[in-house]
Write an enzyme that holds these catalytic residues in place. Structure first.
Site, PDB file in Angstrom:
ATOM      1  N   MET A  91       0.788  -1.439   0.248  1.00 11.72           N
ATOM      2  CA  MET A  91      -0.306  -0.169   0.190  1.00 11.72           C
ATOM      3  C   MET A  91       0.683   1.471  -0.089  1.00 11.72           C
ATOM      4  O   MET A  91       0.415   2.125   0.202  1.00 11.72           O
ATOM      5  CB  MET A  91      -0.767  -0.034   0.943  1.00 11.72           C
ATOM      6  CG  MET A  91      -1.877  -1.173   1.104  1.00 11.72           C
ATOM      7  SD  MET A  91      -2.806  -1.488  -0.493  1.00 11.72           S
ATOM      8  CE  MET A  91      -3.918  -0.098  -0.265  1.00 11.72           C
ATOM      9  N   LEU A  94       5.622   3.007  -5.132  1.00 12.30           N
ATOM     10  CA  LEU A  94       6.989   2.753  -5.502  1.00 12.30           C
ATOM     11  C   LEU A  94       7.609   3.871  -6.281  1.00 12.30           C
ATOM     12  O   LEU A  94       6.588   3.918  -6.962  1.00 12.30           O
ATOM     13  CB  LEU A  94       7.337   1.592  -5.848  1.00 12.30           C
ATOM     14  CG  LEU A  94       7.088   0.547  -4.921  1.00 12.30           C
ATOM     15  CD1 LEU A  94       6.684  -1.057  -5.515  1.00 12.30           C
ATOM     16  CD2 LEU A  94       7.821   0.283  -3.671  1.00 12.30           C
ATOM     17  N   ASN A 108       1.007  -5.516 -10.048  1.00 11.64           N
ATOM     18  CA  ASN A 108       0.544  -5.790  -9.456  1.00 11.64           C
ATOM     19  C   ASN A 108      -1.148  -5.755  -9.911  1.00 11.64           C
ATOM     20  O   ASN A 108      -1.136  -6.413 -10.480  1.00 11.64           O
ATOM     21  CB  ASN A 108       0.042  -3.911  -8.922  1.00 11.64           C
ATOM     22  CG  ASN A 108      -0.466  -3.505  -8.077  1.00 11.64           C
ATOM     23  OD1 ASN A 108      -0.207  -3.905  -6.936  1.00 11.64           O
ATOM     24  ND2 ASN A 108      -1.547  -1.995  -8.205  1.00 11.64           N
ATOM     25  N   HIS A 110      -5.223  -4.961  -8.684  1.00  8.94           N
ATOM     26  CA  HIS A 110      -5.754  -3.693  -8.079  1.00  8.94           C
ATOM     27  C   HIS A 110      -7.625  -4.134  -8.473  1.00  8.94           C
ATOM     28  O   HIS A 110      -8.127  -4.429  -9.573  1.00  8.94           O
ATOM     29  CB  HIS A 110      -6.086  -2.396  -8.868  1.00  8.94           C
ATOM     30  CG  HIS A 110      -6.462  -0.986  -8.500  1.00  8.94           C
ATOM     31  ND1 HIS A 110      -5.797  -0.044  -7.244  1.00  8.94           N
ATOM     32  CD2 HIS A 110      -7.327  -0.613  -9.523  1.00  8.94           C
ATOM     33  CE1 HIS A 110      -6.828   0.602  -7.629  1.00  8.94           C
ATOM     34  NE2 HIS A 110      -7.671   0.529  -8.276  1.00  8.94           N
ATOM     35  N   ASP A 146      -1.283   3.049 -11.547  1.00  4.77           N
ATOM     36  CA  ASP A 146      -2.504   1.922 -12.056  1.00  4.77           C
ATOM     37  C   ASP A 146      -2.699   2.049 -12.936  1.00  4.77           C
ATOM     38  O   ASP A 146      -3.387   1.856 -14.230  1.00  4.77           O
ATOM     39  CB  ASP A 146      -3.722   1.973 -11.110  1.00  4.77           C
ATOM     40  CG  ASP A 146      -3.565   1.814  -9.980  1.00  4.77           C
ATOM     41  OD1 ASP A 146      -2.436   1.107  -9.347  1.00  4.77           O
ATOM     42  OD2 ASP A 146      -4.114   2.865  -8.554  1.00  4.77           O
ATOM     43  N   GLU A 175      -9.568 -11.855  -7.668  1.00  2.00           N
ATOM     44  CA  GLU A 175      -8.844 -11.420  -7.490  1.00  2.00           C
ATOM     45  C   GLU A 175      -7.463 -12.550  -7.301  1.00  2.00           C
ATOM     46  O   GLU A 175      -6.678 -13.205  -7.495  1.00  2.00           O
ATOM     47  CB  GLU A 175      -8.221 -10.723  -5.931  1.00  2.00           C
ATOM     48  CG  GLU A 175      -8.366  -8.997  -6.218  1.00  2.00           C
ATOM     49  CD  GLU A 175      -8.231  -8.564  -5.013  1.00  2.00           C
ATOM     50  OE1 GLU A 175      -7.371  -7.525  -4.783  1.00  2.00           O
ATOM     51  OE2 GLU A 175      -9.105  -7.343  -4.884  1.00  2.00           O
TER      52      GLU A 175
HETATM   53  C1  GAR Z   1      -7.075  -6.093  -2.092  1.00  4.13           C
HETATM   54  O1  GAR Z   1      -7.717  -5.654  -2.770  1.00  4.13           O
HETATM   55  C2  GAR Z   1      -5.791  -5.831  -3.364  1.00  4.13           C
HETATM   56  O2  GAR Z   1      -6.450  -5.536  -4.866  1.00  4.13           O
HETATM   57  C3  GAR Z   1      -5.664  -3.990  -2.724  1.00  4.13           C
HETATM   58  O3  GAR Z   1      -5.735  -4.116  -1.381  1.00  4.13           O
HETATM   59  C4  GAR Z   1      -5.657  -5.676  -0.638  1.00  4.13           C
HETATM   60  C5  GAR Z   1      -5.254  -6.621   0.051  1.00  4.13           C
HETATM   61  O4  GAR Z   1      -5.438  -8.310  -0.227  1.00  4.13           O
HETATM   62  N1  GAR Z   1      -5.164  -3.144  -2.925  1.00  4.13           N
HETATM   63  C6  GAR Z   1      -5.099  -2.577  -3.554  1.00  4.13           C
HETATM   64  O5  GAR Z   1      -5.697  -1.879  -3.391  1.00  4.13           O
HETATM   65  C7  GAR Z   1      -3.875  -1.296  -4.425  1.00  4.13           C
HETATM   66  N2  GAR Z   1      -3.441  -0.098  -4.260  1.00  4.13           N
HETATM   67  P1  GAR Z   1      -4.972  -8.300   0.623  1.00  4.13           P
HETATM   68  O6  GAR Z   1      -3.989  -8.192   1.433  1.00  4.13           O
HETATM   69  O7  GAR Z   1      -5.699  -9.881   1.295  1.00  4.13           O
HETATM   70  O8  GAR Z   1      -4.277  -9.460  -1.227  1.00  4.13           O
END
Ligand code: GAR
Length: 201
Positions: A91, A94, A108, A110, A146, A175
């Site tokens: 989060m 980079l 990545n 998203h 992104d 995801e």
């Molecule tokens: C996921 O939903 C991912 O897509 C999001 O954070 C979550 C992590 O969940 N990423 C972002 O929003 C990036 N900007 P996790 O730690 O359970 O994998």
């Protein structure tokens, strides 16, 4: 076998899904070499330890500047000779130094259908906008936030009763499928990046 480094800041459910897909034999040609977090207490690190996977912590506050923090991560990852870097709920944004150290080697995920709803709270952004469909995107990381070449997307309906938590859960299920699909594709190397597009060979 290609070496993956997973970078995460929190829960780590995407990391766990990838690790389980590899363990099941459904994702071949790669293994997770290390899990790197900017948060010393990220639950995802504990999941890595439970699985006997090496961990690294580089907390931003341990370093005087963003550049030194990024350099420490670059050094750690290069020392291990990793092939691909998998951002899974990492989060922090980079910078160029880090991204340019691993050209076309950083992925990545998203929680939206890019280019819609970049940045934080993508699921709440989708609800606020009133879209009927959202989803998730796995893409290569470039210096545009992104906005790198897209590898895999999954569409998820937005239902009338959804709040951010409910929509996030439905997207998260996809995801977990999308990330392993995308990793299988890049690990196999049968693709070419032409401009914005990832073409399969
Ligand atoms: C996921 O939903 C991912 O897509 C999001 O954070 C979550 C992590 O969940 N990423 C972002 O929003 C990036 N900007 P996790 O730690 O359970 O994998």
């Amino acid at each position: 076998s290609k070496k993956l480094a997973v970078m995460l800041s929190g829960r780590g459910s995407n990391f766990v899904a990838i690790a389980e897909t590899i363990a099941s034999g459904a994702l071949q040609g790669c293994h997770i070499d290390v899990v790197l977090s900017d948060k010393p207490d990220a639950p995802g690190l504990e999941e890595a330890r439970r699985r006997g996977i090496d961990t690294m912590v580089c907390a931003r506050r341990q370093y005087a500047s963003k550049q030194e923090w990024e350099q420490a991560m670059i050094d750690g990852l290069q020392a291990r000779n990793v092939d691909f870097i998998i951002l899974a709920g990492f989060m922090r944004i980079l910078g160029e130094g880090f991204i340019n150290a691993f050209p076309r080697r950083i992925l990545n995920i998203h929680p939206s259908l890019l280019p819609s709803f970049i940045g934080l709270d993508a699921q709440q952004q989708a609800l606020d906008y009133g879209v009927r469909y959202s989803g998730c995107t796995v893409h290569f990381v470039t210096n545009d936030l992104d906005a790198g070449p897209i590898i895999v997307q999954k569409v998820v309906p937005v239902l009338p009763a959804d709040d951010a938590a409910a929509l996030s859960r439905r997207i998260l299920e996809q995801e977990h499928v999308a990330y392993s699909e995308a990793i299988a594709l890049v690990v196999a190397g049968k693709y070419e990046i032409q401009g914005r597009r990832v073409l399969l060979k």
